[in-house]
Design a protein around this motif. Sequence first.
Motif, PDB file in Angstrom:
ATOM      1  N   LEU A 181       0.689  -1.306  -0.014  1.00  0.00           N
ATOM      2  CA  LEU A 181       0.015   0.022   0.133  1.00  0.00           C
ATOM      3  C   LEU A 181       0.695   1.328  -0.034  1.00  0.00           C
ATOM      4  CD1 LEU A 181      -2.228  -0.834   2.748  1.00  0.00           C
ATOM      5  CD2 LEU A 181      -3.157  -0.288   0.353  1.00  0.00           C
ATOM      6  N   GLU A 232      -4.664   4.767  -5.162  1.00  0.00           N
ATOM      7  CA  GLU A 232      -5.795   5.629  -6.578  1.00  0.00           C
ATOM      8  C   GLU A 232      -6.851   3.957  -6.721  1.00  0.00           C
ATOM      9  OE1 GLU A 232      -6.381   8.635  -7.284  1.00  0.00           O
ATOM     10  OE2 GLU A 232      -5.278   9.680  -6.568  1.00  0.00           O
ATOM     11  N   GLN A 238      -8.960   2.785  -5.003  1.00  0.00           N
ATOM     12  CA  GLN A 238     -10.142   4.500  -4.576  1.00  0.00           C
ATOM     13  C   GLN A 238     -11.352   4.460  -5.433  1.00  0.00           C
ATOM     14  OE1 GLN A 238     -10.164   6.812  -2.093  1.00  0.00           O
ATOM     15  NE2 GLN A 238     -12.848   6.337  -2.589  1.00  0.00           N
ATOM     16  N   GLU A 268     -18.542  -0.266  -3.040  1.00  0.00           N
ATOM     17  CA  GLU A 268     -19.704   0.076  -1.954  1.00  0.00           C
ATOM     18  C   GLU A 268     -20.862   0.850  -2.218  1.00  0.00           C
ATOM     19  OE1 GLU A 268     -17.581   3.516   0.056  1.00  0.00           O
ATOM     20  OE2 GLU A 268     -15.874   2.186   0.909  1.00  0.00           O
ATOM     21  N   LEU A 301     -15.782  -4.790   0.607  1.00  0.00           N
ATOM     22  CA  LEU A 301     -14.083  -4.911   0.470  1.00  0.00           C
ATOM     23  C   LEU A 301     -12.895  -5.718   0.953  1.00  0.00           C
ATOM     24  CD1 LEU A 301     -11.107  -2.734  -0.803  1.00  0.00           C
ATOM     25  CD2 LEU A 301     -12.281  -4.633  -2.195  1.00  0.00           C
ATOM     26  N   LEU A 302     -12.064  -6.656   0.722  1.00  0.00           N
ATOM     27  CA  LEU A 302     -11.283  -7.732   2.120  1.00  0.00           C
ATOM     28  C   LEU A 302     -10.061  -7.341   1.254  1.00  0.00           C
ATOM     29  CD1 LEU A 302     -13.145 -10.170   3.287  1.00  0.00           C
ATOM     30  CD2 LEU A 302     -11.375  -8.896   4.570  1.00  0.00           C
ATOM     31  N   LEU A 359      -8.405   7.446   0.028  1.00  0.00           N
ATOM     32  CA  LEU A 359      -7.031   6.848   0.205  1.00  0.00           C
ATOM     33  C   LEU A 359      -6.184   7.605  -0.333  1.00  0.00           C
ATOM     34  CD1 LEU A 359      -9.419   2.656  -0.249  1.00  0.00           C
ATOM     35  CD2 LEU A 359      -7.200   3.601   1.083  1.00  0.00           C
ATOM     36  N   THR A 360      -6.577   8.630  -0.736  1.00  0.00           N
ATOM     37  CA  THR A 360      -5.504   9.197  -2.373  1.00  0.00           C
ATOM     38  C   THR A 360      -4.671  10.302  -1.113  1.00  0.00           C
ATOM     39  OG1 THR A 360      -7.147  10.859  -2.634  1.00  0.00           O
ATOM     40  CG2 THR A 360      -7.122   9.026  -4.206  1.00  0.00           C
ATOM     41  N   GLY A 372      -2.230   5.161   3.079  1.00  0.00           N
ATOM     42  CA  GLY A 372      -1.487   3.828   3.076  1.00  0.00           C
ATOM     43  C   GLY A 372      -0.292   3.354   3.994  1.00  0.00           C
ATOM     44  N   ILE A 379      -2.737   1.682   7.255  1.00  0.00           N
ATOM     45  CA  ILE A 379      -2.965   1.041   6.520  1.00  0.00           C
ATOM     46  C   ILE A 379      -2.092  -0.118   7.154  1.00  0.00           C
ATOM     47  CG2 ILE A 379      -4.726  -0.454   4.980  1.00  0.00           C
ATOM     48  CD1 ILE A 379      -5.574   2.178   3.825  1.00  0.00           C
ATOM     49  N   LEU A 439     -11.738  -5.591   6.699  1.00  0.00           N
ATOM     50  CA  LEU A 439     -12.759  -4.959   5.064  1.00  0.00           C
ATOM     51  C   LEU A 439     -12.319  -3.607   5.590  1.00  0.00           C
ATOM     52  CD1 LEU A 439     -14.785  -6.439   3.888  1.00  0.00           C
ATOM     53  CD2 LEU A 439     -15.920  -6.388   6.389  1.00  0.00           C
ATOM     54  N   LEU A 440     -12.615  -2.923   3.873  1.00  0.00           N
ATOM     55  CA  LEU A 440     -11.477  -1.332   3.762  1.00  0.00           C
ATOM     56  C   LEU A 440     -13.006  -0.506   3.418  1.00  0.00           C
ATOM     57  CD1 LEU A 440      -9.529   0.674   3.875  1.00  0.00           C
ATOM     58  CD2 LEU A 440      -9.730   0.146   1.593  1.00  0.00           C
ATOM     59  N   TYR A 441     -13.772   0.840   4.266  1.00  0.00           N
ATOM     60  CA  TYR A 441     -14.445   1.752   3.638  1.00  0.00           C
ATOM     61  C   TYR A 441     -13.844   2.872   3.860  1.00  0.00           C
ATOM     62  CZ  TYR A 441     -17.492  -2.176   4.883  1.00  0.00           C
ATOM     63  OH  TYR A 441     -18.506  -3.249   5.298  1.00  0.00           O
ATOM     64  N   THR A 442     -13.852   3.384   2.847  1.00  0.00           N
ATOM     65  CA  THR A 442     -14.465   5.244   2.997  1.00  0.00           C
ATOM     66  C   THR A 442     -15.795   5.416   3.384  1.00  0.00           C
ATOM     67  OG1 THR A 442     -14.290   5.231   0.313  1.00  0.00           O
ATOM     68  CG2 THR A 442     -12.681   4.316   1.285  1.00  0.00           C
ATOM     69  N   ASN A 449     -16.429   8.389   1.398  1.00  0.00           N
ATOM     70  CA  ASN A 449     -16.096   9.219   0.718  1.00  0.00           C
ATOM     71  C   ASN A 449     -16.969  10.035  -0.110  1.00  0.00           C
ATOM     72  OD1 ASN A 449     -13.455  10.116  -0.348  1.00  0.00           O
ATOM     73  ND2 ASN A 449     -13.684   8.337  -2.667  1.00  0.00           N
ATOM     74  N   ARG A 450     -18.268   9.405   0.392  1.00  0.00           N
ATOM     75  CA  ARG A 450     -19.711  10.023  -0.369  1.00  0.00           C
ATOM     76  C   ARG A 450     -20.850  10.024   0.329  1.00  0.00           C
ATOM     77  NH1 ARG A 450     -22.158   5.618  -2.669  1.00  0.00           N
ATOM     78  NH2 ARG A 450     -21.656   4.494  -1.151  1.00  0.00           N
ATOM     79  N   GLN A 456     -24.567   3.112   4.828  1.00  0.00           N
ATOM     80  CA  GLN A 456     -24.436   1.950   4.556  1.00  0.00           C
ATOM     81  C   GLN A 456     -23.417   1.483   5.269  1.00  0.00           C
ATOM     82  OE1 GLN A 456     -23.609   1.440   0.123  1.00  0.00           O
ATOM     83  NE2 GLN A 456     -24.922   2.772  -0.975  1.00  0.00           N
ATOM     84  N   SER A 460     -24.689  -3.108  11.747  1.00  0.00           N
ATOM     85  CA  SER A 460     -26.329  -3.455  12.256  1.00  0.00           C
ATOM     86  C   SER A 460     -25.793  -5.035  11.520  1.00  0.00           C
ATOM     87  CB  SER A 460     -27.371  -3.076  11.706  1.00  0.00           C
ATOM     88  OG  SER A 460     -26.989  -1.475  11.972  1.00  0.00           O
TER      89      SER A 460
END
Lengths: 332, 332
Positions: free
Chosen positions: A70, A77, A80, A87, A93-94, B70-71, B76, B79, B94-97, B99-100, B107, B113
């Motif tokens: 990483l 990028e 991402q 998502e 995403l694992l 992640l940018t 990085g 992580i 398990l990766l979550y961002t 971003n949105r 989500q 849950s």
Amino acid sequence: MPITIADVAARAKVSKTTVSRVLNGKGELDESTAARVRAVIDELGYVPSSRAVGLARGRTRVVAMLVPSLTWPWIGEVIQGAVDVLEAERYGLLLYTCNRGDESMRQFGAQVSAKSFDGLLVIEPEGTLDYIANLHRRGLPVVLIDDRDQISGEMPSVGTTNHDGAREAARHLLAVGRTRPLVITGPERFGCTQQRLAGFEAVFDEAGHPIPAERVHQGDFTYACGTQGVTKALESGKDFDAVFAHNDLSAIGAMQALLDSGRRIPQDIAVVGFDDIRNSAHTQPPLTTVHQPLREMGEAAARTLLAHFEGTPLPNRPTVIPTSFVTRASTE
Amino acid sequence: MPITIADVAARAKVSKTTVSRVLNGKGELDESTAARVRAVIDELGYVPSSRAVGLARGRTRVVAMLVPSLTWPWIGEVIQGAVDVLEAERYGLLLYTCNRGDESMRQFGAQVSAKSFDGLLVIEPEGTLDYIANLHRRGLPVVLIDDRDQISGEMPSVGTTNHDGAREAARHLLAVGRTRPLVITGPERFGCTQQRLAGFEAVFDEAGHPIPAERVHQGDFTYACGTQGVTKALESGKDFDAVFAHNDLSAIGAMQALLDSGRRIPQDIAVVGFDDIRNSAHTQPPLTTVHQPLREMGEAAARTLLAHFEGTPLPNRPTVIPTSFVTRASTE
DNA sequence: GTGTGGTATGGGAGCGCTTCCGTTTAGTTA
DNA sequence: TAACTAAACGGAAGCGCTCCCATACCACAC
């Protein structure tokens, strides 16, 4: 005590089956009961357990991503891009790295066998390609990203126009009057290296300025190989008026060595990189480079995989997203 | 057809229970039968389904990581640290961002849950802290990384010595004879900004060179804020002999603006950053900076979470990993 | 009234494990 | 020899869903 589908069923005075139908929107059911069930779901704040759903359905709604490390600036990028798509489609995403070599791969293999995820995205599987191909043959949906190796065709992949990108770089250098470039490549075995080299050389050939082997320095994508390549070339008195490095990091190294030696960029030597990492706009001088659509590649790979889950067959030819050329002060 | 524990049991002529015992090494069982079962497991290449194990045990052996984006170059590293530890302990990441925005969080909440993972690592939850704290209160094990907000204490966290790191930067600048630094901060609301500012100012205060407010430019960790801060300071004729930027990116921006204006670094103006991102060693000139132990922070956070799974209570005070100071050519 | 064809729902058998209770067997002990 | 114990193992009930296969009900035709 977490609430289950049975709790909802009991409270709504229907069967678990009916609740499941409401949840998944299939099967015909009366709108009024559906509404009642929905109300209970909201009231109880019920969310189905992903574990149980996974077991029952045999799919996890998770995809894995295997990345080399990483800490390379461009990897984030790509991830991402992938994560954004996943998502949005409610997939998880694992993340796995092959940082620890064989041990990493062994454990990763165990996860595959354990069916911890439905599909796999792989970035540049240097050295693990055979292993991945094997998993693919055994039925794991796989999409390769930027496979720098040769074995395209066997597995679906998304890549970029290494060849054409390098051609553009060459044309640009010719356009600004450079005819004797020094090339600092990536590792020889990488497909991208070969493509970038071929594309670049072809243009200079056609223009009547073939590049002699002595002006091709084999590098390894590191900063150090950039400085080294330039330093050696200068020491051995090679004649060159430009540098084309196969990635930005080595281009930055090359610039450093040039400046240290008293050369001016671009007046004496023009420099072109490849990647367009975040930092390239901020070097001194800013670096002209071939922009790789990293994010888009991540997105495309994820979309390909998801489409496959929906039944679309995996494409057997690579998805190619073109590079674009970014002109900055290092060449004009 | 994938093989299950039942297949192994049948082939080894034992019950599923016994196979399970062999697998998990608990319960008393005869060494000879255990060996026989193991042989069959190898022969069949059996690997337990993580889905089924997860359902039965109520734990997924997966931890989630929530990151802003992640940018950013330093994410990085964090992580990577976390993933190294987790993989070594056979956990998945398990990766979550976020971003949105809100949609992301909604989500993400659903995943919580749905019990898709056992614990959560969060990097700099700008704006989502309340939400995370809520999940924590409801029983989700959480470890914060580099919480730039104030609310420490409530949740376990790992951070670094922002205050002391800034002090070192200040002492170094004084040591090289600079007494009138320009400070380019991060966003005001971030805890780290406040700490870095406080530490830095304190040293200059003590040395008898208090920093006037006009020499503190509020930035936002971007390259642009660095150039802007310097440009404005120069335009308004402010008198300064050094720049301390709260991160490397803005420090690099500041350097650019200084060089553009004809100043020499470090002869005219010395520059110190914060982070020590990969690129800082390769700037022109190389950047003196406060090294953040990002990788170690990721590792520590992961270890804290895993220890909690093993029964160790989560620490109620932050784990602090000290920064170190890296001297390069931008200051001497 | 019997037959036919929908439509809305429920029962219950899995999915592949873990784990709580036994049960069996062999090895003491009185 | 009966009674007891501990070691070694098996049965089967979950875990929380999905989904196949009924079943019940109603409307309409004959």
